[in-house]
Design a protein around this motif. Structure first.
Motif, PDB file in Angstrom:
ATOM      1  N   PRO A   1     -10.181   3.663  29.283  1.00  0.00           N
ATOM      2  CA  PRO A   1     -10.281   2.635  28.221  1.00  0.00           C
ATOM      3  C   PRO A   1      -9.548   3.029  26.946  1.00  0.00           C
ATOM      4  O   PRO A   1      -9.055   2.165  26.216  1.00  0.00           O
ATOM      5  CB  PRO A   1     -11.793   2.538  27.987  1.00  0.00           C
ATOM      6  CG  PRO A   1     -12.360   3.836  28.494  1.00  0.00           C
ATOM      7  CD  PRO A   1     -11.492   4.217  29.641  1.00  0.00           C
ATOM      8  N   GLN A   2      -9.471   4.348  26.667  1.00  0.00           N
ATOM      9  CA  GLN A   2      -8.816   4.785  25.423  1.00  0.00           C
ATOM     10  C   GLN A   2      -7.304   4.572  25.452  1.00  0.00           C
ATOM     11  O   GLN A   2      -6.642   4.635  24.412  1.00  0.00           O
ATOM     12  CB  GLN A   2      -9.124   6.268  25.153  1.00  0.00           C
ATOM     13  CG  GLN A   2      -8.418   7.260  26.052  1.00  0.00           C
ATOM     14  CD  GLN A   2      -9.142   7.501  27.365  1.00  0.00           C
ATOM     15  OE1 GLN A   2      -9.930   6.664  27.817  1.00  0.00           O
ATOM     16  NE2 GLN A   2      -8.874   8.646  27.984  1.00  0.00           N
ATOM     17  N   TRP A   3      -6.750   4.318  26.632  1.00  0.00           N
ATOM     18  CA  TRP A   3      -5.312   4.121  26.757  1.00  0.00           C
ATOM     19  C   TRP A   3      -4.900   2.654  26.637  1.00  0.00           C
ATOM     20  O   TRP A   3      -3.709   2.333  26.674  1.00  0.00           O
ATOM     21  CB  TRP A   3      -4.815   4.662  28.094  1.00  0.00           C
ATOM     22  CG  TRP A   3      -4.785   6.155  28.152  1.00  0.00           C
ATOM     23  CD1 TRP A   3      -5.782   6.989  28.574  1.00  0.00           C
ATOM     24  CD2 TRP A   3      -3.710   7.004  27.751  1.00  0.00           C
ATOM     25  NE1 TRP A   3      -5.405   8.302  28.468  1.00  0.00           N
ATOM     26  CE2 TRP A   3      -4.125   8.348  27.962  1.00  0.00           C
ATOM     27  CE3 TRP A   3      -2.435   6.778  27.236  1.00  0.00           C
ATOM     28  CZ2 TRP A   3      -3.310   9.438  27.684  1.00  0.00           C
ATOM     29  CZ3 TRP A   3      -1.614   7.856  26.954  1.00  0.00           C
ATOM     30  CH2 TRP A   3      -2.061   9.164  27.172  1.00  0.00           C
ATOM     31  N   VAL A   4      -5.887   1.757  26.512  1.00  0.00           N
ATOM     32  CA  VAL A   4      -5.612   0.316  26.473  1.00  0.00           C
ATOM     33  C   VAL A   4      -5.841  -0.216  25.064  1.00  0.00           C
ATOM     34  O   VAL A   4      -6.806   0.165  24.397  1.00  0.00           O
ATOM     35  CB  VAL A   4      -6.507  -0.443  27.484  1.00  0.00           C
ATOM     36  CG1 VAL A   4      -6.209  -1.937  27.449  1.00  0.00           C
ATOM     37  CG2 VAL A   4      -6.293   0.112  28.891  1.00  0.00           C
ATOM     38  N   ASN A   5      -4.942  -1.088  24.616  1.00  0.00           N
ATOM     39  CA  ASN A   5      -5.079  -1.711  23.301  1.00  0.00           C
ATOM     40  C   ASN A   5      -4.847  -3.215  23.436  1.00  0.00           C
ATOM     41  O   ASN A   5      -3.843  -3.650  24.009  1.00  0.00           O
ATOM     42  CB  ASN A   5      -4.079  -1.112  22.305  1.00  0.00           C
ATOM     43  CG  ASN A   5      -4.348  -1.570  20.882  1.00  0.00           C
ATOM     44  OD1 ASN A   5      -5.487  -1.634  20.443  1.00  0.00           O
ATOM     45  ND2 ASN A   5      -3.300  -1.895  20.159  1.00  0.00           N
ATOM     46  N   HIS A   6      -5.780  -4.011  22.924  1.00  0.00           N
ATOM     47  CA  HIS A   6      -5.668  -5.467  22.968  1.00  0.00           C
ATOM     48  C   HIS A   6      -4.987  -5.933  21.686  1.00  0.00           C
ATOM     49  O   HIS A   6      -5.482  -5.697  20.582  1.00  0.00           O
ATOM     50  CB  HIS A   6      -7.058  -6.105  23.092  1.00  0.00           C
ATOM     51  CG  HIS A   6      -7.014  -7.576  23.340  1.00  0.00           C
ATOM     52  ND1 HIS A   6      -6.681  -8.115  24.569  1.00  0.00           N
ATOM     53  CD2 HIS A   6      -7.248  -8.638  22.515  1.00  0.00           C
ATOM     54  CE1 HIS A   6      -6.729  -9.439  24.491  1.00  0.00           C
ATOM     55  NE2 HIS A   6      -7.058  -9.770  23.262  1.00  0.00           N
ATOM     56  N   TYR A   7      -3.843  -6.596  21.835  1.00  0.00           N
ATOM     57  CA  TYR A   7      -3.064  -6.978  20.664  1.00  0.00           C
ATOM     58  C   TYR A   7      -2.392  -8.317  20.915  1.00  0.00           C
ATOM     59  O   TYR A   7      -1.734  -8.515  21.940  1.00  0.00           O
ATOM     60  CB  TYR A   7      -2.012  -5.895  20.375  1.00  0.00           C
ATOM     61  CG  TYR A   7      -1.263  -6.096  19.080  1.00  0.00           C
ATOM     62  CD1 TYR A   7      -1.875  -5.858  17.852  1.00  0.00           C
ATOM     63  CD2 TYR A   7       0.064  -6.506  19.081  1.00  0.00           C
ATOM     64  CE1 TYR A   7      -1.193  -6.031  16.660  1.00  0.00           C
ATOM     65  CE2 TYR A   7       0.761  -6.678  17.895  1.00  0.00           C
ATOM     66  CZ  TYR A   7       0.129  -6.445  16.681  1.00  0.00           C
ATOM     67  OH  TYR A   7       0.823  -6.628  15.506  1.00  0.00           O
ATOM     68  N   ARG A   8      -2.594  -9.244  19.993  1.00  0.00           N
ATOM     69  CA  ARG A   8      -2.007 -10.585  20.079  1.00  0.00           C
ATOM     70  C   ARG A   8      -2.314 -11.256  21.417  1.00  0.00           C
ATOM     71  O   ARG A   8      -1.452 -11.858  22.052  1.00  0.00           O
ATOM     72  CB  ARG A   8      -0.489 -10.525  19.869  1.00  0.00           C
ATOM     73  CG  ARG A   8      -0.083 -10.143  18.457  1.00  0.00           C
ATOM     74  CD  ARG A   8       1.397 -10.355  18.255  1.00  0.00           C
ATOM     75  NE  ARG A   8       1.806 -10.030  16.903  1.00  0.00           N
ATOM     76  CZ  ARG A   8       3.039 -10.164  16.435  1.00  0.00           C
ATOM     77  NH1 ARG A   8       3.985 -10.625  17.240  1.00  0.00           N
ATOM     78  NH2 ARG A   8       3.328  -9.840  15.198  1.00  0.00           N
ATOM     79  N   GLY A   9      -3.542 -11.116  21.861  1.00  0.00           N
ATOM     80  CA  GLY A   9      -3.988 -11.807  23.069  1.00  0.00           C
ATOM     81  C   GLY A   9      -3.599 -11.149  24.367  1.00  0.00           C
ATOM     82  O   GLY A   9      -3.866 -11.702  25.442  1.00  0.00           O
ATOM     83  N   ARG A  10      -2.973  -9.983  24.305  1.00  0.00           N
ATOM     84  CA  ARG A  10      -2.558  -9.294  25.528  1.00  0.00           C
ATOM     85  C   ARG A  10      -3.023  -7.841  25.495  1.00  0.00           C
ATOM     86  O   ARG A  10      -3.280  -7.290  24.431  1.00  0.00           O
ATOM     87  CB  ARG A  10      -1.033  -9.348  25.699  1.00  0.00           C
ATOM     88  CG  ARG A  10      -0.479 -10.746  25.942  1.00  0.00           C
ATOM     89  CD  ARG A  10       1.026 -10.667  26.227  1.00  0.00           C
ATOM     90  NE  ARG A  10       1.560 -11.957  26.621  1.00  0.00           N
ATOM     91  CZ  ARG A  10       2.087 -12.836  25.776  1.00  0.00           C
ATOM     92  NH1 ARG A  10       2.135 -12.558  24.489  1.00  0.00           N
ATOM     93  NH2 ARG A  10       2.561 -14.001  26.211  1.00  0.00           N
ATOM     94  N   ASP A  11      -3.085  -7.246  26.689  1.00  0.00           N
ATOM     95  CA  ASP A  11      -3.463  -5.840  26.804  1.00  0.00           C
ATOM     96  C   ASP A  11      -2.230  -4.996  27.085  1.00  0.00           C
ATOM     97  O   ASP A  11      -1.417  -5.323  27.965  1.00  0.00           O
ATOM     98  CB  ASP A  11      -4.480  -5.642  27.939  1.00  0.00           C
ATOM     99  CG  ASP A  11      -5.834  -6.255  27.607  1.00  0.00           C
ATOM    100  OD1 ASP A  11      -6.238  -6.156  26.435  1.00  0.00           O
ATOM    101  OD2 ASP A  11      -6.458  -6.834  28.510  1.00  0.00           O
ATOM    102  N   TYR A  12      -2.112  -3.901  26.358  1.00  0.00           N
ATOM    103  CA  TYR A  12      -1.004  -2.974  26.543  1.00  0.00           C
ATOM    104  C   TYR A  12      -1.560  -1.573  26.788  1.00  0.00           C
ATOM    105  O   TYR A  12      -2.590  -1.203  26.221  1.00  0.00           O
ATOM    106  CB  TYR A  12      -0.109  -2.931  25.303  1.00  0.00           C
ATOM    107  CG  TYR A  12       0.579  -4.240  24.995  1.00  0.00           C
ATOM    108  CD1 TYR A  12       1.856  -4.517  25.489  1.00  0.00           C
ATOM    109  CD2 TYR A  12      -0.048  -5.212  24.207  1.00  0.00           C
ATOM    110  CE1 TYR A  12       2.480  -5.720  25.210  1.00  0.00           C
ATOM    111  CE2 TYR A  12       0.570  -6.415  23.927  1.00  0.00           C
ATOM    112  CZ  TYR A  12       1.843  -6.667  24.428  1.00  0.00           C
ATOM    113  OH  TYR A  12       2.459  -7.853  24.146  1.00  0.00           O
TER     114      TYR A  12
END
Length: 533
Positions: A244-255
């Motif tokens: 989970p620490q490697w995922v970032n939710h930004y502008r409606g998408r996951d990166y």
């Protein structure tokens, strides 16, 4: 305390072009104050290697890069007077040990000669065929291999394990007392250097070369090209559950901060900090420019034990130049007027009279941020044309004198010629040496805006690529996102009564939050580095 003799080595890690100048300036100070010989370690694919290592060679500093087989060490020295004598002459002075040549060796040499003669007609044809194959298929094969390598953790692990092994050799050669870098991020050269340093009981110091980097900065760069965009329900669920620490939710998408194979390798080899999306959250101790940086790093989750407020080296550079500001400003104005007069004479234009108190507008030219496009414009070329036209009109209308500073990466002949043909003066000094001469400063999402903040120079952040960083407006810097807004803002600063002084007053109220501008930052940095050793 200054030491005349070198008593150890400091290893400086360079990953990006912008880090080098900052680390080089720091290396000179550390050498003078702590007696540590500078050794520079460049990222394996560093683009400006030849240019920057030439500067190090002139200074007598050591350097190494993973792309170079030979290592320059601090023990390499001149050969003395023999350097001026041809090697052939030197060789005749030294007796050579006798050599015995066996019959077997002579026979093998003879057979090899016969083979070379026999195959001579075939070699050109074979070489030509190989060349054609490489040109026709090389790029495609390389692309296939790169795709394979990125998708297979075993290959990725082998690549980074090899780099770590090379890093251990570098440490054996230089035996540094401390590691110093400008930034750290997962799988970076700094992460490998700090890992090896930790193995040897050494500390790593991060001395940021720009504004404190943020998660938004990384996310914006990813969103612009959809880099590491998480696709597929099963894959997304797997990574979110496992990492989970490697995922970032930004502008409606996951990166994801890295690809899945890279995540696995970074975790296995311990080449990442506990918060991968937070820059500089690894092993390093952060030497920060001011309270704002401290507050951000703490809020982002970096341990308080890793944070030190010291101020920045560039702040002292500006501070030391304050006594010569008047003369340097007069010299710059003279150069601008001389160039402008020559341009007007050549182009048969009427003279321009600059009234007493005419402001000097200093512009740090915007970079090309492709694939991002500037607001309302097709590309960087259109942006350069539009900005050049606006600045030329301001300059030759007599509203302000204009001087332009080009970043070294923009020093192409074409752009320089275009600007000069518009009659715009290009400064040949470094920006830090002229910024205090400005009455108004214009830059594009640049940490140099902190320099003008220190000097309380009203400044404009041309956010033409729409990054939306709030730090600049929080500091009292004017944000604009289009050429139309830029024109309106510059005209207001130049012509609206009281507006310039109003903007300057706001800067005076915020600058203390962003840095320690007292001329003692270098002392604090040296003190912290001493403690870390």
């Amino acid at each position: 305390m200054t030491q005349n003799a070198e008593t150890g080595t400091a290893l400086y890690v360079v990953s990006e072009y912008g880090e080098f100048s900052s680390l080089l300036a720091l290396a000179k100070v550390v050498r003078a104050q702590l007696g540590l010989h500078p050794a520079f370690l460049f990222k394996h694919d560093y683009g400006a290697l030849n240019v920057h290592t030439q500067q190090l060679d002139v200074l007598g500093y050591s350097w190494v890069s993973a792309r170079r087989a030979g290592l320059h060490t601090k023990h390499a020295a001149s050969g003395g007077e023999d350097d001026y004598v041809p090697s052939y002459v030197r060789s005749t002075r030294e007796p050579k040990p006798g050599r015995s040549r066996s019959r077997t060796a002579a026979t093998l040499t003879w057979l090899a000669s016969i083979g070379a003669v026999a195959t001579a007609p075939i070699l050109p044809v074979a070489a030509l065929a190989a060349l054609v194959f490489r040109r026709a298929r090389g790029s495609a094969l390389l692309a296939v291999f790169k795709r394979f390598a990125r998708r297979h953790p075993g290959v990725v692990r082998w690549q980074y394990q090899k780099l770590i092994d090379e890093m251990r050799k570098v440490f054996e050669i230089f035996r540094p007392s401390i590691v110093i870098a400008g930034q750290d991020y997962p799988l970076s050269t700094t992460s490998m250097a700090s890992l090896v340093a930790e193995e040897r009981g050494l500390r790593t110091a991060i001395v940021p070369f720009s504004m404190t980097p943020t998660t938004k900065e990384i996310a914006e760069s990813f969103a612009g090209s959809r880099f590491n965009l998480l696709r597929g329900k099963l894959k997304s669920r797997l990574i979110k559950e496992a990492f989970p620490q490697w995922v970032n939710h930004y502008r409606g998408r996951d990166y994801t901060r890295l690809s899945l194979p890279e995540i696995l390798v970074a975790e296995e080899l311990r080449l990442t900090g506990p918060i991968p999306w937070v820059p500089n959250s690894g092993r390093g101790i952060l030497l920060l420019p001011g309270q704002q940086s401290m507050e951000y790093c703490a809020s982002a989750g970096i341990s308080g034990d890793q944070l030190r407020i010291t101020g920045a080296l560039w702040s002292d550079q500006i501070w030391r130049k304050s006594s010569s500001k008047g003369q340097r400003r007069d010299d710059l104005i003279y150069d601008i007027d001389s160039f402008s007069s020559s341009y007007r004479t050549t182009n048969l234009l009427p003279p321009v009279n600059y009234p007493e108190g005419t402001k000097l507008l200093l512009v740090s030219w915007p970079p090309d941020q492709a694939p991002r496009t500037p607001t309302g414009l097709a590309d960087f070329s259109e942006l350069s044309d539009a900005l050049g036209e606006l600045l030329s009109r301001i300059h030759y209308s007599g509203m302000a004198r204009v001087a332009i500073s080009l970043h070294p990466t923009l020093m192409g002949r074409s752009l320089q010629m275009d600007l000069r043909e518009r009659g715009l003066y290009l400064v040949d000094q470094q920006l830090v040496d002229v910024i205090d001469s400005a009455d108004i400063f214009l830059a594009t999402v640049s940490s140099t805006l902190l320099w003008s903040l220190q000097l309380e120079v009203p400044s404009v952040n041309l956010d033409i690529y729409r990054y939306g960083y709030r730090e600049f407006s929080d500091a009292g810097i004017l944000d604009v996102t289009s050429m139309a807004d830029l024109r309106t803002t510059l005209l207001a600063l130049l012509r609206r009564p009281g507006y310039y002084d109003e903007v300057r007053g706001k800067l005076a109220g915020t600058r203390g939050h962003w840095g320690l501008f007292d001329g003692h930052s270098t002392e604090r940095i040296i003190t912290e580095l001493s403690r870390l050793m």
